[in-house]
Write a protein that holds these residues in place. Structure first.
Motif, PDB file in Angstrom:
ATOM      1  N   SER A 458     -26.621  11.154 -46.089  1.00  0.00           N
ATOM      2  CA  SER A 458     -25.831  10.926 -44.876  1.00  0.00           C
ATOM      3  C   SER A 458     -26.416  11.619 -43.657  1.00  0.00           C
ATOM      4  O   SER A 458     -26.143  11.220 -42.522  1.00  0.00           O
ATOM      5  CB  SER A 458     -24.399  11.417 -45.097  1.00  0.00           C
ATOM      6  OG  SER A 458     -24.393  12.826 -45.332  1.00  0.00           O
ATOM      7  N   PRO A 519     -26.106   8.095 -52.733  1.00  0.00           N
ATOM      8  CA  PRO A 519     -25.162   7.814 -51.649  1.00  0.00           C
ATOM      9  C   PRO A 519     -23.724   8.034 -52.102  1.00  0.00           C
ATOM     10  O   PRO A 519     -23.327   7.656 -53.205  1.00  0.00           O
ATOM     11  CB  PRO A 519     -25.429   6.335 -51.322  1.00  0.00           C
ATOM     12  CG  PRO A 519     -26.822   6.087 -51.791  1.00  0.00           C
ATOM     13  CD  PRO A 519     -27.010   6.953 -52.999  1.00  0.00           C
ATOM     14  N   ASP A 520     -22.952   8.667 -51.245  1.00  0.00           N
ATOM     15  CA  ASP A 520     -21.536   8.955 -51.469  1.00  0.00           C
ATOM     16  C   ASP A 520     -21.299   9.936 -52.618  1.00  0.00           C
ATOM     17  O   ASP A 520     -20.170  10.121 -53.053  1.00  0.00           O
ATOM     18  CB  ASP A 520     -20.737   7.670 -51.723  1.00  0.00           C
ATOM     19  CG  ASP A 520     -19.542   7.562 -50.778  1.00  0.00           C
ATOM     20  OD1 ASP A 520     -19.590   8.175 -49.695  1.00  0.00           O
ATOM     21  OD2 ASP A 520     -18.572   6.886 -51.137  1.00  0.00           O
ATOM     22  N   ASP A 521     -22.375  10.514 -53.122  1.00  0.00           N
ATOM     23  CA  ASP A 521     -22.269  11.566 -54.131  1.00  0.00           C
ATOM     24  C   ASP A 521     -23.393  12.567 -53.875  1.00  0.00           C
ATOM     25  O   ASP A 521     -24.288  12.749 -54.693  1.00  0.00           O
ATOM     26  CB  ASP A 521     -22.364  10.980 -55.539  1.00  0.00           C
ATOM     27  CG  ASP A 521     -22.208  12.045 -56.631  1.00  0.00           C
ATOM     28  OD1 ASP A 521     -21.653  13.124 -56.329  1.00  0.00           O
ATOM     29  OD2 ASP A 521     -22.645  11.790 -57.768  1.00  0.00           O
ATOM     30  N   SER A 548     -18.598  13.208 -50.416  1.00  0.00           N
ATOM     31  CA  SER A 548     -18.501  11.764 -50.219  1.00  0.00           C
ATOM     32  C   SER A 548     -18.334  11.490 -48.733  1.00  0.00           C
ATOM     33  O   SER A 548     -17.310  11.849 -48.144  1.00  0.00           O
ATOM     34  CB  SER A 548     -17.314  11.188 -50.989  1.00  0.00           C
ATOM     35  OG  SER A 548     -17.071   9.841 -50.606  1.00  0.00           O
ATOM     36  N   ALA A 549     -19.330  10.848 -48.129  1.00  0.00           N
ATOM     37  CA  ALA A 549     -19.257  10.551 -46.708  1.00  0.00           C
ATOM     38  C   ALA A 549     -18.203   9.491 -46.412  1.00  0.00           C
ATOM     39  O   ALA A 549     -17.530   9.552 -45.373  1.00  0.00           O
ATOM     40  CB  ALA A 549     -20.630  10.101 -46.199  1.00  0.00           C
ATOM     41  N   SER A 550     -18.030   8.513 -47.284  1.00  0.00           N
ATOM     42  CA  SER A 550     -17.068   7.442 -47.019  1.00  0.00           C
ATOM     43  C   SER A 550     -15.633   7.942 -47.091  1.00  0.00           C
ATOM     44  O   SER A 550     -14.760   7.492 -46.342  1.00  0.00           O
ATOM     45  CB  SER A 550     -17.274   6.291 -48.004  1.00  0.00           C
ATOM     46  OG  SER A 550     -16.977   6.698 -49.327  1.00  0.00           O
ATOM     47  N   ARG A 551     -15.370   8.884 -47.987  1.00  0.00           N
ATOM     48  CA  ARG A 551     -14.016   9.404 -48.128  1.00  0.00           C
ATOM     49  C   ARG A 551     -13.787  10.681 -47.334  1.00  0.00           C
ATOM     50  O   ARG A 551     -12.646  11.107 -47.154  1.00  0.00           O
ATOM     51  CB  ARG A 551     -13.710   9.665 -49.606  1.00  0.00           C
ATOM     52  CG  ARG A 551     -13.688   8.398 -50.456  1.00  0.00           C
ATOM     53  CD  ARG A 551     -13.223   8.679 -51.877  1.00  0.00           C
ATOM     54  NE  ARG A 551     -14.151   9.560 -52.589  1.00  0.00           N
ATOM     55  CZ  ARG A 551     -15.212   9.133 -53.271  1.00  0.00           C
ATOM     56  NH1 ARG A 551     -15.496   7.835 -53.308  1.00  0.00           N
ATOM     57  NH2 ARG A 551     -15.988   9.974 -53.905  1.00  0.00           N
TER      58      ARG A 551
END
Length: 749
Positions: A458, A519-521, A548-551
């Protein structure tokens, strides 16, 4: 955020020596006139120093410190790891105030003193009594072994450590006066900060909680005890030389940069070490070299820490970061202005004798939005009691950029953020937790940003907040994630920890990102300083997290673990390119290196997670258990505690630098469950040759690798030992930067 130093409860500061002790424990700094040999027939001197008429950098004269007592300082770091003195706990066990733990109620130091509880006062009196009773034993046991030499600054209760705002102005003391220093010190619950990442509080244990949590076997529900110097899986090569031996210093390995006339006992003629005098080299008053980073074009950036090696006890007047461009041998002292443009920010109270400004704790180089690199730095102590309405605020997270017209590195105030500016970019409820207001007329607290790392997918920034929330809230620190624009994306408060029902305080000190994250982890590990409610320092654990960038969430993946339940500490860490985690460790005494622990990535996870997942009520049920590493690298426990652990990306070699100036190479081969390691004999870089009066401490701090130019850069700092009562008016001390040629060190030239 630390560990590669007159202070108090810190690693580099002091392990519990008390002002007035006639002798400090462990290792006394050698005098200037003592001849030192490194390896066999190794000569040091000035071999590459241009003939310059430049005057030496301003230094505190020996007459000004002639009445101070000799102390020993185990360098992380110096400083808040930043060291410590070994002493004895109430139960008679060994106890140390570790370098990387900032003792004291988090946040309470900002803006004034607060009274400590009666329980804390009783604990302080017991600690002082124990130190006085053990002074004779320490003196007898403290004969120096030059191979593992360490110098420690400080005492648990420094003169002036917790003075009230109305206390009389400190006066100079003689040797006969110092014995009473601790008796006149009023302790408050603020206690001493110690620079981790600097932060340095020496780990000890020795009280009941320490014994329970550091037993010889596994704790209830824990994992089996590891076997030091032996692998759990696979095979590791033994040390290539007999333990304790030091290799001869190779030709052309070392170059030391500094101010003209500042190189101590290095003599002229044909030499092994090149000494380069840089005109204009000089740190500001009260500022010592700390951590480092290097940009793609080879510029080296150095953060600063106080001479006290305790970020709660500043010794300068400003906030600054040092810049060295080796290709043109240009040194720049970059002073960071406040939001009101002030460059000098002394504390208002005259009892502090003009000290103020702030530290710069950590520094990293990151890609910028325009493709050019940016430099990010953090400050654990960006405020020190001045009038912010008049003088403004200093950044908690700052940025540097290259100025195109001049090609010089400059401070970028538009992309730097105070705690207040960070709070405005967060939801109100989050802002209150992450950036609390600690008192009337005080700015928001940034809660001590001690360490910063860039997450590889990210590009977001994870920051270790060392301090608690203050105001009767938690003393535990927290984790923070922001984007490159300073927007707060996630915050995670460290929960109350009660292993075996015993409450502990956790101060996050160092964050290191896994380059193989998905990604996201995005994975990173955290090393924390830990103390008991009685301020006894406990062994430091390591813990793995996922972002997590999305959450917008930070989630613990593993519980906080130790490699072995033997009182040793997780000190500092680095990832290999394949996701293998290398953790430098320190023995129970806080002075000597323990074997490096290795956790390779097996599939998607490391054993750090699979063997000790953060499930159920982990802060109580599994916190602090042993997680046996896949390998414990034999031969890496020969020197002082490791102040710097870095990776050479070209060869995959792990580079260790200890507080005693020993540099060692670990060469991994294979991966996963089939790794082997070759440990080279350590090389002594000759810190003794730079040491001056016995009232000074000289040590290395966290280095930076320039893979293109085959260089390992190691900051070498000089600080004041605890014979000079803090606070004292700011003055200058020489600082240095050492370049190690990696091709020579690795035998690839």
């Amino acid at each position: 955020m630390a560990p590669d130093g007159a202070a108090g409860d810190r690693d580099p500061t002091g392990r519990g020596g008390t002002p007035g002790d006639e002798h400090d424990d462990h290792d006394t700094l050698p005098g200037r006139g003592k001849q030192v040999r490194i390896g066999r027939q190794v000569r040091f001197g000035k071999g590459h120093a241009p003939d310059s008429g430049q005057p030496a950098n301003d230094r505190h004269t020996s007459s000004q410190v002639s009445d101070t007592r000799t102390a020993s300082h185990a360098a992380n770091g110096g400083h808040v790891r930043k060291g410590g003195h070994a002493d004895h706990g109430d139960d008679g066990g060994a106890s140390t105030d570790d370098h990387d733990t900032l003792p004291g109620r988090a946040g309470a130091f900002v803006g004034g003193d607060t009274d400590q509880t009666e329980r804390g006062r009783r604990a302080g009196r017991r600690d002082r009594a124990g130190r006085r009773n053990s002074a004779g034993r320490r003196d007898r046991a403290g004969r120096r072994n030059r191979t593992t030499e360490a110098t420690w600054i400080g005492a648990a209760d420094l003169p002036g450590a917790d003075q009230s705002e109305n206390s009389p102005e400190p006066v100079a003391v003689t040797q006969s006066d110092t014995s009473a220093g601790a008796e006149h010190t009023r302790l408050s619950r603020r206690r001493l900060l110690v620079t981790a990442v600097g932060l340095g509080a020496a780990a000890g244990g020795g009280l009941v909680a320490g014994r329970l949590l550091s037993s010889e076997g596994s704790v209830a529900g824990g994992l089996p005890q590891g076997r030091p110097s032996a692998p759990v899986g696979g095979v590791t090569a033994g040390p290539s030389v007999q333990a304790g031996s030091v290799t001869k210093l190779p030709e052309n390995l070392l170059t030391i940069y500094g101010a003209p006339g500042s190189f101590g006992e290095f003599d002229g003629g044909q030499t092994t070490v090149r000494v380069t005098e840089v005109p204009g080299w000089g740190f500001g008053p009260g500022q010592a070299a700390f951590n480092s980073a290097v940009s793609a074009e080879g510029t080296v950036f150095l953060t600063t820490t106080p001479f006290s090696d305790d970020q709660s006890k500043l010794t300068g007047t400003d906030m600054e970061i040092e810049i060295f461009e080796p290709d043109i041998e240009r040194f720049t002292r970059l002073v960071i202005p406040s939001t009101k443009g002030r460059l000098s920010l002394p504390r208002l109270d005259p009892n502090y004798r003009g000290v103020g400004g702030g530290d710069t704790s950590d520094v990293i180089v990151v890609p910028g939005p325009d493709g050019a690199q940016r430099v990010l730095f953090t400050s654990l102590m960006p405020y020190y009691g001045w009038n912010t309405a008049v003088d403004g605020e200093l950044p908690s997270v700052g940025q540097l950029r290259r100025d195109q017209p001049t090609a010089r590195w400059v401070y970028d105030p538009q992309e730097s953020w105070t705690a207040q500016q960070l709070a405005t970019m967060a939801a109100p409820s989050l802002a209150g937790r992450a950036f609390p207001v600690l008192g009337p007329l005080q700015p928001r607290s940034s809660r001590g940003p001690a360490s910063i790392a860039r997450l590889p997918r990210s590009g977001h920034l994870v920051i270790a907040q060392y301090l608690g929330a203050g105001g009767g809230g938690t003393d535990n620190g927290a984790l923070l994630v922001v984007d490159p624009a300073g927007r707060v994306l996630a915050h995670w408060q460290y929960p109350q920890v009660r292993p075996l029902g015993i409450a502990l305080v956790v101060n996050p000190r160092e964050v290191v990102a896994d380059p193989t994250s998905e990604p996201d982890d995005e994975r990173f590990v955290l090393i924390s300083d830990v103390r008991g409610l009685d301020y006894s320092t406990q062994p430091f654990p390591i813990q793995e997290f996922s972002y997590s960038a999305s959450r917008g969430t930070i989630t613990p993946c593993s519980t906080a673990v130790r490699a072995v339940q033997d009182g040793s500490r997780m000190e500092s860490a680095v990832f290999g390119a394949d996701g293998t985690l290398y953790v430098a460790r320190t023995k129970r005494d806080g002075l000597r290196a323990e074997t490096v622990a290795v956790y390779p990535k097996l599939g998607r996870e490391r054993g750090l997670v699979t063997r000790a997942p953060a499930i159920g009520n982990w802060p109580t049920d599994t916190w602090g258990i042993a997680n046996q590493p896949d390998y414990l690298v034999a031969g890496t426990d020969q020197g002082g505690l490791v102040r710097s652990v870095t990776l050479d990306p070209r060869t995959g070699a792990i580079l260790l630098a200890g507080l005693d100036g020993l540099v060692q190479v670990v060469r991994p081969a294979g991966r996963g469950a089939r790794m082997t390691f070759r440990t080279d004999p350590p090389v002594d870089v000759g810190l003794d040759m730079l040491r001056g009066p016995s009232t000074r401490y000289v040590g290395v701090r966290r280095g930076a690798v320039d893979p293109l130019r085959r260089s390992l850069w190691l900051p070498v700092n000089q600080m004041v030992l605890d014979g000079l009562p803090w606070p004292y008016p700011p003055f200058k001390l020489d600082q240095w930067l050492m370049r190690i040629d990696l091709d020579v060190l690795l035998g690839d030239d």
